[in-house]
Structure formats: C-alpha cells, structure tokens
Write a protein that holds these residues in place. Structure first.
Motif, PDB file in Angstrom:
ATOM      1  N   TYR A 224       0.728  -1.077   0.061  1.00  0.00           N
ATOM      2  CA  TYR A 224      -0.067   0.034  -0.164  1.00  0.00           C
ATOM      3  C   TYR A 224       0.763   1.169   0.169  1.00  0.00           C
ATOM      4  O   TYR A 224       0.269   2.382  -0.182  1.00  0.00           O
ATOM      5  N   ALA A 225       2.124   1.117   0.131  1.00  0.00           N
ATOM      6  CA  ALA A 225       2.880   2.157   0.263  1.00  0.00           C
ATOM      7  C   ALA A 225       3.177   3.045  -1.217  1.00  0.00           C
ATOM      8  O   ALA A 225       3.366   4.047  -1.426  1.00  0.00           O
ATOM      9  N   SER A 226       2.739   2.047  -2.199  1.00  0.00           N
ATOM     10  CA  SER A 226       3.137   2.639  -3.667  1.00  0.00           C
ATOM     11  C   SER A 226       1.814   3.553  -3.986  1.00  0.00           C
ATOM     12  O   SER A 226       2.247   4.657  -4.579  1.00  0.00           O
ATOM     13  N   PRO A 227       0.791   3.116  -3.787  1.00  0.00           N
ATOM     14  CA  PRO A 227      -0.345   4.221  -4.195  1.00  0.00           C
ATOM     15  C   PRO A 227      -0.272   5.344  -3.327  1.00  0.00           C
ATOM     16  O   PRO A 227      -0.747   6.633  -3.597  1.00  0.00           O
ATOM     17  N   LEU A 228       0.285   5.372  -1.901  1.00  0.00           N
ATOM     18  CA  LEU A 228       0.297   6.501  -1.123  1.00  0.00           C
ATOM     19  C   LEU A 228       1.512   7.472  -1.625  1.00  0.00           C
ATOM     20  O   LEU A 228       1.425   8.464  -1.749  1.00  0.00           O
ATOM     21  N   THR A 229       2.457   6.643  -2.242  1.00  0.00           N
ATOM     22  CA  THR A 229       3.647   7.642  -2.988  1.00  0.00           C
ATOM     23  C   THR A 229       3.018   8.431  -3.977  1.00  0.00           C
ATOM     24  O   THR A 229       3.390   9.735  -4.163  1.00  0.00           O
ATOM     25  N   VAL A 230       2.114   7.610  -5.055  1.00  0.00           N
ATOM     26  CA  VAL A 230       1.702   8.501  -6.082  1.00  0.00           C
ATOM     27  C   VAL A 230       0.830   9.517  -5.694  1.00  0.00           C
ATOM     28  O   VAL A 230       0.698  10.633  -6.076  1.00  0.00           O
ATOM     29  N   MET A 231       0.090   9.287  -4.785  1.00  0.00           N
ATOM     30  CA  MET A 231      -1.065  10.193  -4.213  1.00  0.00           C
ATOM     31  C   MET A 231      -0.561  11.558  -3.411  1.00  0.00           C
ATOM     32  O   MET A 231      -0.928  12.400  -3.720  1.00  0.00           O
ATOM     33  N   LYS A 232       0.657  11.147  -3.058  1.00  0.00           N
ATOM     34  CA  LYS A 232       1.213  12.186  -2.313  1.00  0.00           C
ATOM     35  C   LYS A 232       1.948  13.095  -3.325  1.00  0.00           C
ATOM     36  O   LYS A 232       1.879  14.191  -3.094  1.00  0.00           O
ATOM     37  N   LEU A 233       2.570  12.482  -4.526  1.00  0.00           N
ATOM     38  CA  LEU A 233       3.094  13.296  -5.534  1.00  0.00           C
ATOM     39  C   LEU A 233       2.126  14.326  -6.183  1.00  0.00           C
ATOM     40  O   LEU A 233       2.250  15.415  -6.404  1.00  0.00           O
ATOM     41  N   VAL A 234       1.004  13.579  -6.488  1.00  0.00           N
ATOM     42  CA  VAL A 234      -0.304  14.346  -6.866  1.00  0.00           C
ATOM     43  C   VAL A 234      -0.628  15.656  -6.070  1.00  0.00           C
ATOM     44  O   VAL A 234      -0.870  16.667  -6.623  1.00  0.00           O
ATOM     45  N   ILE A 235      -0.479  15.613  -4.496  1.00  0.00           N
ATOM     46  CA  ILE A 235      -1.019  16.784  -3.982  1.00  0.00           C
ATOM     47  C   ILE A 235      -0.032  17.439  -3.780  1.00  0.00           C
ATOM     48  O   ILE A 235      -0.304  18.836  -3.790  1.00  0.00           O
ATOM     49  N   THR A 236       1.343  17.164  -3.871  1.00  0.00           N
ATOM     50  CA  THR A 236       2.474  18.048  -3.746  1.00  0.00           C
ATOM     51  C   THR A 236       2.682  18.872  -5.123  1.00  0.00           C
ATOM     52  O   THR A 236       2.893  20.050  -5.065  1.00  0.00           O
ATOM     53  N   THR A 237       2.418  18.129  -6.194  1.00  0.00           N
ATOM     54  CA  THR A 237       2.435  18.874  -7.389  1.00  0.00           C
ATOM     55  C   THR A 237       1.241  19.562  -7.996  1.00  0.00           C
ATOM     56  O   THR A 237       1.192  20.495  -8.800  1.00  0.00           O
ATOM     57  N   LYS A 238       0.118  19.101  -7.430  1.00  0.00           N
ATOM     58  CA  LYS A 238      -1.240  19.424  -7.718  1.00  0.00           C
ATOM     59  C   LYS A 238      -1.623  19.267  -9.383  1.00  0.00           C
ATOM     60  O   LYS A 238      -2.247  19.826 -10.064  1.00  0.00           O
ATOM     61  N   SER A 239      -1.024  18.034  -9.778  1.00  0.00           N
ATOM     62  CA  SER A 239      -1.009  17.615 -11.107  1.00  0.00           C
ATOM     63  C   SER A 239      -1.202  16.056 -10.791  1.00  0.00           C
ATOM     64  O   SER A 239      -0.768  15.428 -10.337  1.00  0.00           O
ATOM     65  N   VAL A 240      -2.391  15.626 -11.683  1.00  0.00           N
ATOM     66  CA  VAL A 240      -2.593  14.249 -12.006  1.00  0.00           C
ATOM     67  C   VAL A 240      -1.736  13.706 -13.150  1.00  0.00           C
ATOM     68  O   VAL A 240      -2.104  12.510 -13.652  1.00  0.00           O
ATOM     69  N   GLU A 241      -0.859  14.400 -13.834  1.00  0.00           N
ATOM     70  CA  GLU A 241      -0.088  13.909 -14.932  1.00  0.00           C
ATOM     71  C   GLU A 241       0.378  12.682 -14.783  1.00  0.00           C
ATOM     72  O   GLU A 241       0.663  11.864 -15.619  1.00  0.00           O
ATOM     73  N   TYR A 242       0.765  12.387 -13.428  1.00  0.00           N
ATOM     74  CA  TYR A 242       1.360  11.064 -13.172  1.00  0.00           C
ATOM     75  C   TYR A 242       0.413  10.073 -12.628  1.00  0.00           C
ATOM     76  O   TYR A 242       1.046   8.948 -12.147  1.00  0.00           O
TER      77      TYR A 242
END
Length: 272
Positions: free
Chosen positions: A146-164
């Motif tokens: 479960y750490a993996s989706p959390l990592t991606v979700m954190k990146l989305v929140i940090t960058t305010k972008s769902v590009e990734y």
C-alpha cells in the motif's frame, strides 16, 4: 433467481478480466526497455513484489488450502506467468550487478514460497488452518504494497497535478477492488475482503484526487506549452521498493507504482 454461487462466479470472471489488463499495464514500459536495450532507471522491485504476491495467492486458492477458489488460482497463475516474463526481460537488459541482485531476490522468493507450501501442507491438517495461515500472510504482503499508491497520491497532492496518475489506471484499480471485494462478500472470505476493501478505498481516493486536481493539471500543461518547454517533474523517477497485486488473492491490492522518466505511471496489480 440467480444463486449465490453463480453470482460469485460471474463477479470472479469479471475480476479476472480486469486484473488481467492491470497485469498488462507495464507493457509500454517494457516496450521502451526492449527498444533501448536498457532498464535505465526503472526498478525491478514492483515486478519482483508482484511475482511473490501472485505466488502466495495462488497457493491460497488451491483446493487443499482454500476450496472453491479456482478463480483466485486462474488470475494469479496468469499473473505469475506475466511477471516471470517481466523479470526475464529485466534480467536481460540489466547490468551484471543489478542482475545478480535480482537473481538473489527471485531465489529467496522461490525458497520462501516452497517452505510455506511445505509447512502448510504437512503441519496444518485442515483447510481451515491452512487458509487462515496462508490468508494472513497474503494480507500482510498486500499491506506492504500500500505504500506505492500512497507515494503516487502524495506526489499528486504536492504537485497539484494528476499528470503522473493516469485516469484509466486509477479507475481500473478501483473497479478491480470493487469486483474482488464483491466476490469475497458473496461467500464471505475475510482474507480477500480486507486487502481488496482497502484497495477499493485507495482507488476511490485516487479518483477523488483526479477530480480535484484535473483543472489545475490542465492549467499547468497549458502554461508549459505556452512557454514551449516540456521539462517538468516528469524527469522525476519514483521507485517504490516496498512490497511484497492488485491481486489478488483474487484481487489484491495495488502493486507498486513507478513514475518513469516519461511522466507515466506503471502500476502492477496483484489479484485477489
């Protein structure tokens, strides 16, 4: 009126189909690897983790461990075959040092699964005890993923972008979780329900993030196009080294995600 067994089979088949396409989601990544004849900065961790995850869920679904779980075996058996191909390609296009590390990890995984199988079948003398022990291990493996989706979700929140965080992968992950959770609830199976219930929650959270940051993503992309530059966070590579799919046990929790140099997310799922 449709019987519970028929409904469970139908839902399980749907889960198999969704999980199968999730297993194939990294194919574009491996096409790039084969063209460049190098794994570059990609990590083998997601594929090694999904491989062992599929192996333990396949063991769980065997008749002598957990009867009436053929659909768990079919999708995770398929997952094993697909992950083996990914691992082989990684071995072919990795340098000697990385190749040796991978071989050691694969050997450890095979030994662990062999020992678990031997102990489960020889020391536990009832299917209830076997399914409890093996099912508990399956849940633990999924939780570590479960750490993996959390990592991606954190990146989305940090960058305010769902590009990734591609929409269709997030939606497929959510649908996968719903299908396998439903499968497990029709004839209650806590070992499949728990990881896939959590997978459903994470999938829903990703969809909510997508809805929240979609407009800001479009603004960022438009601004970059206006400046005529493509450089952005797509140069960041996030390698999740946790784990040890979608999957599965039937549908398992989302496997590690990896954001590659092209700004695309490769997600490997277990089944069950």
């Amino acid at each position: 009126m449709v019987s519970a067994d028929i409904a469970r089979t139908v839902v399980g088949v749907i889960g198999n189909v969704i999980s199968f396409f999730l297993f194939l989601s990294p194919v574009p990544t491996f096409v790039q690897i084969c063209k460049k004849k190098s794994v570059e900065q990609y990590s083998a961790a997601p594929y090694l983790a999904t491989l062992v995850n599929c192996m333990v869920w396949t063991l769980y679904g065997l008749p002598m461990v957990h009867p009436h779980s053929l659909l768990v075996v079919t999708i995770n058996g398929t997952g094993i075959a697909i992950e083996v191909i990914y691992v082989i390609l990684f071995l072919i296009y990795s340098d000697k040092k990385k190749r040796l590390k991978m071989l050691v990890v694969v050997l450890i995984e095979i030994v662990l699964i062999a020992l678990l199988t031997l102990l489960a079948l020889t020391t536990l003398h009832s299917v209830n005890k076997r399914s409890t022990v093996v099912g508990t291990i399956c849940i633990l493996f999924n939780i570590m993923m479960y750490a993996s989706p959390l990592t991606v979700m954190k990146l989305v929140i940090t960058t305010k972008s769902v590009e990734y965080m591609p929409f269709f992968l997030s939606f497929a992950s959510f649908a996968n979780g719903v299908a396998w959770t439903s499968y497990a609830l029709i004839r209650f199976d806590p070992f499949i329900t728990i990881p896939n219930g959590l997978g459903t929650i994470f999938g829903l959270a990703q969809l909510l993030l997508y809805a929240t940051f979609y407009k800001s993503t479009q603004r960022q992309l438009a601004a970059r196009r206006a400046k005529g530059g493509d450089a952005d966070l797509s140069e960041v590579v996030v390698n999740t080294n946790s784990r040890v799919s979608n999957k599965l046990g039937t549908a398992s929790a989302p496997a590690p995600a990896q954001i590659n140099g092209k700004g695309r997310t490769s997600v490997v799922h277990g089944a069950a």
